[in-house]
Scaffold this motif. Structure first.
Motif, PDB file in Angstrom:
ATOM      1  N   SER A 111      -3.443  39.204 -16.183  1.00  0.00           N
ATOM      2  CA  SER A 111      -2.297  39.177 -17.096  1.00  0.00           C
ATOM      3  C   SER A 111      -1.572  40.516 -17.037  1.00  0.00           C
ATOM      4  O   SER A 111      -0.330  40.574 -16.996  1.00  0.00           O
ATOM      5  N   ASP A 112      -2.336  41.612 -16.999  1.00  0.00           N
ATOM      6  CA  ASP A 112      -1.749  42.938 -16.896  1.00  0.00           C
ATOM      7  C   ASP A 112      -1.038  43.097 -15.546  1.00  0.00           C
ATOM      8  O   ASP A 112       0.070  43.654 -15.465  1.00  0.00           O
ATOM      9  N   ALA A 124       0.332  40.753 -13.748  1.00  0.00           N
ATOM     10  CA  ALA A 124       1.578  39.972 -13.769  1.00  0.00           C
ATOM     11  C   ALA A 124       2.677  40.715 -14.512  1.00  0.00           C
ATOM     12  O   ALA A 124       3.841  40.725 -14.087  1.00  0.00           O
ATOM     13  N   GLN A 125       2.310  41.357 -15.624  1.00  0.00           N
ATOM     14  CA  GLN A 125       3.308  42.101 -16.398  1.00  0.00           C
ATOM     15  C   GLN A 125       3.852  43.291 -15.615  1.00  0.00           C
ATOM     16  O   GLN A 125       4.987  43.720 -15.821  1.00  0.00           O
ATOM     17  N   ARG A 126       3.047  43.821 -14.701  1.00  0.00           N
ATOM     18  CA  ARG A 126       3.491  44.968 -13.879  1.00  0.00           C
ATOM     19  C   ARG A 126       4.153  44.518 -12.566  1.00  0.00           C
ATOM     20  O   ARG A 126       4.468  45.356 -11.724  1.00  0.00           O
ATOM     21  N   ASP A 127       4.314  43.212 -12.412  1.00  0.00           N
ATOM     22  CA  ASP A 127       4.927  42.648 -11.207  1.00  0.00           C
ATOM     23  C   ASP A 127       4.128  42.977  -9.946  1.00  0.00           C
ATOM     24  O   ASP A 127       4.689  43.138  -8.851  1.00  0.00           O
ATOM     25  N   HIS A 152      -7.635  39.204 -18.528  1.00  0.00           N
ATOM     26  CA  HIS A 152      -6.970  40.428 -18.971  1.00  0.00           C
ATOM     27  C   HIS A 152      -6.415  41.210 -17.779  1.00  0.00           C
ATOM     28  O   HIS A 152      -5.271  41.703 -17.812  1.00  0.00           O
TER      29      HIS A 152
END
Length: 904
Positions: free
Chosen positions: A247-248, A250-253, A244
């Protein structure tokens, strides 16, 4: 598949049925493994509802897989339960218990609501449709009794009596009785049971959830079942948390690789602290899982259990706000992880290290979140923190020493954490916490006063109350307290052993005690003092083994010469050891412990503080008393023996051809001298002996009945031994009852096994062959006595495993005719008197069962009695089997009445 999420009550609100298929296993959930954890989960959500009405996070209780059953006409909608049958059955048992306790407490609105979720009503196509869950055939009688219960049905008393008598009790009724007891206690302890009950009902409706998966027509139920129960390794909470976080990220770069290496890699490193497993109670988890539970408890200010770690983490992660970065979250996680690691690795000479070590001895982990907060965000200096630790330790140690329990600590310390965090800046944290703990009322939270603490230390068999590790903690604290600046400070790095100065086996190795004053039973008085504080000291394990059960003069020299502990300087001058010395030393040690751990502010002792010594039994004394009792009152076919070392009793049946199989009752001690009593049946026949194959088969067949009767938690079975474990403080009556029950369960099979290996004689061969045919049809627990097998005689005795075999049935075959006899050859005594008083009734019952056959009954020589039933014509094996069974059925209940009238 159609998945859906439902509350527990929602599962049962509609008029429908969940049918457990015949091929599913019976109901096997137990208190320790399932009922107690489930009740804790339910209770926590209900208590959260009381405190935070409407703001409680749901808790997931598992999944249920269902397959629709085709129904017709007015039949209710029904489902086959493919997976989750144990869970569904338990829910119904819990709801039935809640229903009945609500009625008992006159909360009738709840009682009616719960009645609707435990029974289908209205026009039903079949009587069985009233049950919302329908278990397998084996579980149906107990389940029906619970669901149909009326106030006059003594289910709880029956379950308790069955457990005490070591008799089988259905798991369904045992579960119901457990939930009744827990619910009654929980509700009546509340100031407002009605409000408490409503909160529990709300929790069951809203916050305790189950995922139901309904299979569709093209789904294969067996494939689904096998997939759900596959052997793949499930993801652990820490795995889900890691996924989790990144993954978070990665979504925030964010730079995932760099974040992982800098913040998380240590948590995944093989051999690291975080990968090390630790047991807490009966649960084993990696340290990372325990840390996450503590960390999230601090952050969310609620008790986080093992099953909700990932859900709780997602809530905390999301609560930081949309702008919070993954790196910021990882920094916070790592800050707390370092504090947690400092706690685990705190040096034993530091105040924190001493406290944490003592918490582990007491198996108290619920303080960890509060300690984490104190170490990170409470703003306490070293000295201020140590004073707070003094208070916390005094609170939990006093309660531990008096056996007051830690069951409610999770909620208590979460509430304290929440209130401490809400204190205004500059507030006196130590004074607030001291006031908070001092004002607790009731056994679940109160802080014992000086009066109660000292009285408990003087009157309690402390060795049994807190077990060896707890005693060691208390005595180590005394030794440290007695060390002054004139002595070297000793760091006790390795665990020490608790030594009984007056040994537990004093009955065979020390002089008998001499009664004095008003003491009527000197042995009982000695056993009462045996496990009190004054008779205990600390040694190394090696010295403890050397001291063993030796005479005091030898022990004194060894303790005075070998021990460097201040605790043991007494033995340099104390030349004798008796009950008076033990009592005096208990008072001295209690005075020390009174100073080491202080009491609450404004001390007010509870009413009725006990000042009388608790009567204590010792396992070795119990076994010796059992041996004497069995010599006087054993079954006639058994001989009583024991090993030369003592501490055990052995029963041999000389008719079995050797002592290769025997019953045992013995004391077993672990490395800490903790005692248990083992009652067992052992097969020690060699593989070459003629009895071995038959006895081996009998042992395998008896394993399940033994487990079923005594319970899985009390039994241990293997191919050569069937064992029942009892607490070391069990009394003679309890051990005798357990041994008798084990014999009753196993004796028929053992007699049959011995008969198969016994050499036949031509004159009795035909009758022995007939016995082999008849044996399988006998009702339990009857058996043909092996002593008669192979004998050149025309009769065979038929005995009952729980009766003296001098009261038995006989089967006689003579010239084609058959005779059944009930024969009383009992010795003169209360049982014989009772049986004699029922003999006319026995004769009448037998005649009523066989009105057309010749029957005689009455007294014969030496006041013995007989009922004789003659069959003039030879019967077939099937007819003879039916006649034997009918004869037993007609007479045995009357004999049971006679037995019950003289049983203790």
């Amino acid at each position: 598949m159609r998945p859906d999420k439902r509350g527990v009550l929602e599962l049962f609100e509609r008029p429908q049925r969940y049918v457990i298929p015949l091929y599913q296993r019976r109901y096997v959930w137990t208190k320790e493994k399932q009922w107690e954890p489930l009740w804790n989960d339910i209770r926590r959500r209900a208590e959260a509802e009381v405190e935070n009405r409407g703001h409680v996070k749901p808790h997931f209780l598992g999944a249920v897989v269902l397959a629709n059953i085709r129904t017709y006409g007015r039949q209710l909608q029904a489902y086959d339960v493919i997976d989750g049958q144990q869970r569904l059955t338990t829910f119904q048992l819990f709801l039935a218990a809640f229903r009945d306790i609500a009625g008992e407490l006159e909360i009738h609105t709840l009682e009616r609501e719960l009645g609707r979720v435990t029974r289908n009503d209205g026009a039903l196509n079949d009587e069985l449709e009233q049950y919302k869950v329908w278990p397998t055939r084996f579980d149906q009688p107990g389940f029906q009794r619970v669901l149909d219960r009326t106030g006059a049905d003594p289910i709880e008393q029956d379950v308790t009596a069955a457990h005490e008598a070591f008799r089988f009790v259905a798991n369904t009724t045992a579960a119901y009785a457990y939930f009744c007891q827990e619910l009654r206690t929980w509700l009546t302890q509340s100031p407002d049971p009605r409000l408490q009950g409503e909160a529990l009902f709300t929790a069951l409706r809203r916050y305790l959830q189950v995922v139901t998966i309904e299979l569709e027509d093209d789904d294969d139920p067996q494939v689904i079942f096998e997939t759900l129960n596959a052997r793949g390794e499930p993801l652990q909470p820490a795995d889900l948390v890691r996924n989790h976080i990144f993954s978070d990220a990665a979504q925030r770069d964010e730079k995932v690789d760099a974040l992982f290496e800098h913040y998380w890699a240590q948590f995944d490193a093989d051999g690291s602290l975080w990968r090390t497993d630790e047991a807490r109670g009966r649960v084993m988890r990696p340290q990372l899982a325990w840390f996450l539970m503590a960390f999230l408890t601090v952050k969310l200010e609620e008790d986080i259990s093992d099953g909700v770690i990932f859900d709780a983490f997602k809530r905390w992660w999301g609560s930081r706000g949309p702008e919070a970065t993954a790196e910021a979250g990882l920094k916070e996680l790592l800050r707390y992880a370092r504090a947690y690691q400092n706690l685990l690795e705190s040096k034993p000479e530091t105040r924190l290290g001493v406290f944490f070590r003592r918490l582990k001895v007491m198996d108290i982990s619920t303080l960890t979140p509060l300690l984490l907060y104190l170490l990170t965000d409470a703003g306490l200096s070293g000295a201020s923190l140590n004073v707070v630790l003094d208070d916390l330790e005094a609170y939990v140690v006093r309660r531990f020493g008096l056996g007051l329990g830690s069951k409610n600590y999770n909620l208590l310390f979460v509430r304290l954490l929440r209130e401490v965090r809400d204190l205004p800046s500059g507030a006196d944290v130590r004074q607030f916490m001291l006031n908070f703990l001092s004002r607790g009322k009731g056994d679940s939270v109160r802080w014992p006063t000086d009066e109660e603490w000292r009285s408990g230390l003087l009157t309690t068999p402390i060795y049994k109350k807190v077990r060896p590790r707890g005693v060691s903690m208390l005595l180590e604290a005394i030794d440290l307290h007695r060390t002054t600046g004139k002595q070297e400070a000793l760091l006790i790095a390795a665990p020490l052993s608790v030594e009984h100065v007056l040994p537990q086996k004093w009955i065979t190795h020390w002089p008998a005690p001499v009664a004095s004053g008003e003491i009527l039973d000197a042995a009982a008085w000695r056993n009462t003092l045996l496990h009190t504080l004054g008779n205990l000291t600390l040694t190394t394990q090696k010295l403890n083994t050397a001291l063993s059960n030796g005479a005091y003069e030898n022990k004194r020299v060894a303790l005075a010469g070998e021990s460097r502990l201040r605790l043991n300087t007494l033995f340099q001058t104390q030349m004798k050891w008796d009950e008076t010395v033990i009592q005096r030393r208990s008072e001295e040690l209690a005075d020390d412990l009174l100073l080491i751990w202080h009491g609450p502010e404004g001390q007010v002792a509870p009413q009725g503080v006990n000042t009388a010594l608790e009567i204590s039994t010792d396992a070795y004394t119990t076994i010796e008393a059992l041996r004497e009792d069995l010599k006087l009152n054993t079954m006639p076919s058994f001989a009583v023996g024991g090993s030369a070392a003592g501490g055990d009793v052995q029963l041999f049946n000389n008719d079995w051809g050797s002592r290769g199989a025997r019953y045992h009752a013995e004391v077993v001690e672990d490395d800490t001298e903790l005692q248990r009593i083992r009652v067992s049946l052992r097969d020690t026949f060699t593989e070459q002996s003629p009895q071995k194959p038959w006895v081996k088969l009998a042992m395998a067949r008896m394993a399940f009945p033994v487990q079923q009767t005594f319970g899985l938690e009390r039994t241990e079975v293997n191919p050569s031994e069937l064992t029942v474990w009892l607490p070391g403080d069990s009394d003679v009556t309890t051990v005798r009852r357990a041994l008798s029950r084990l014999i009753a369960l196993t004796l028929p099979a053992m007699e049959h096994a011995a008969a198969q290996s016994k050499q036949r004689r031509p004159g009795g061969q035909a009758l022995d062959d007939l016995i082999n045919v008849l044996s399988p049809c006998l009702p339990e627990p009857y058996y043909f006595m092996v002593a008669d097998i192979g004998m050149d005689r025309n009769w065979r005795r038929l005995a009952h495993a729980e009766w003296p075999n001098t009261l038995h049935y006989e089967l006689q075959i003579d010239s084609g005719s058959c005779t059944l006899i009930l024969d009383d050859e009992l010795q003169i005594g209360p049982l014989k008197t009772q049986v004699g008083q029922h003999w006319g009734e026995l004769t009448a019952a037998a005649q009523a069962a066989f009105p057309t056959l010749s029957l005689t009954g009455g007294t014969r020589g030496r006041s013995n009695h007989r009922v004789t039933l003659n069959f003039p014509e030879a019967s077939t094996d099937q007819e003879l089997c039916e006649q034997v069974t009918a004869f037993i059925k007609a007479t045995a209940p009357i004999l049971e009445t006679a037995f019950n009238s003289v049983s203790p």
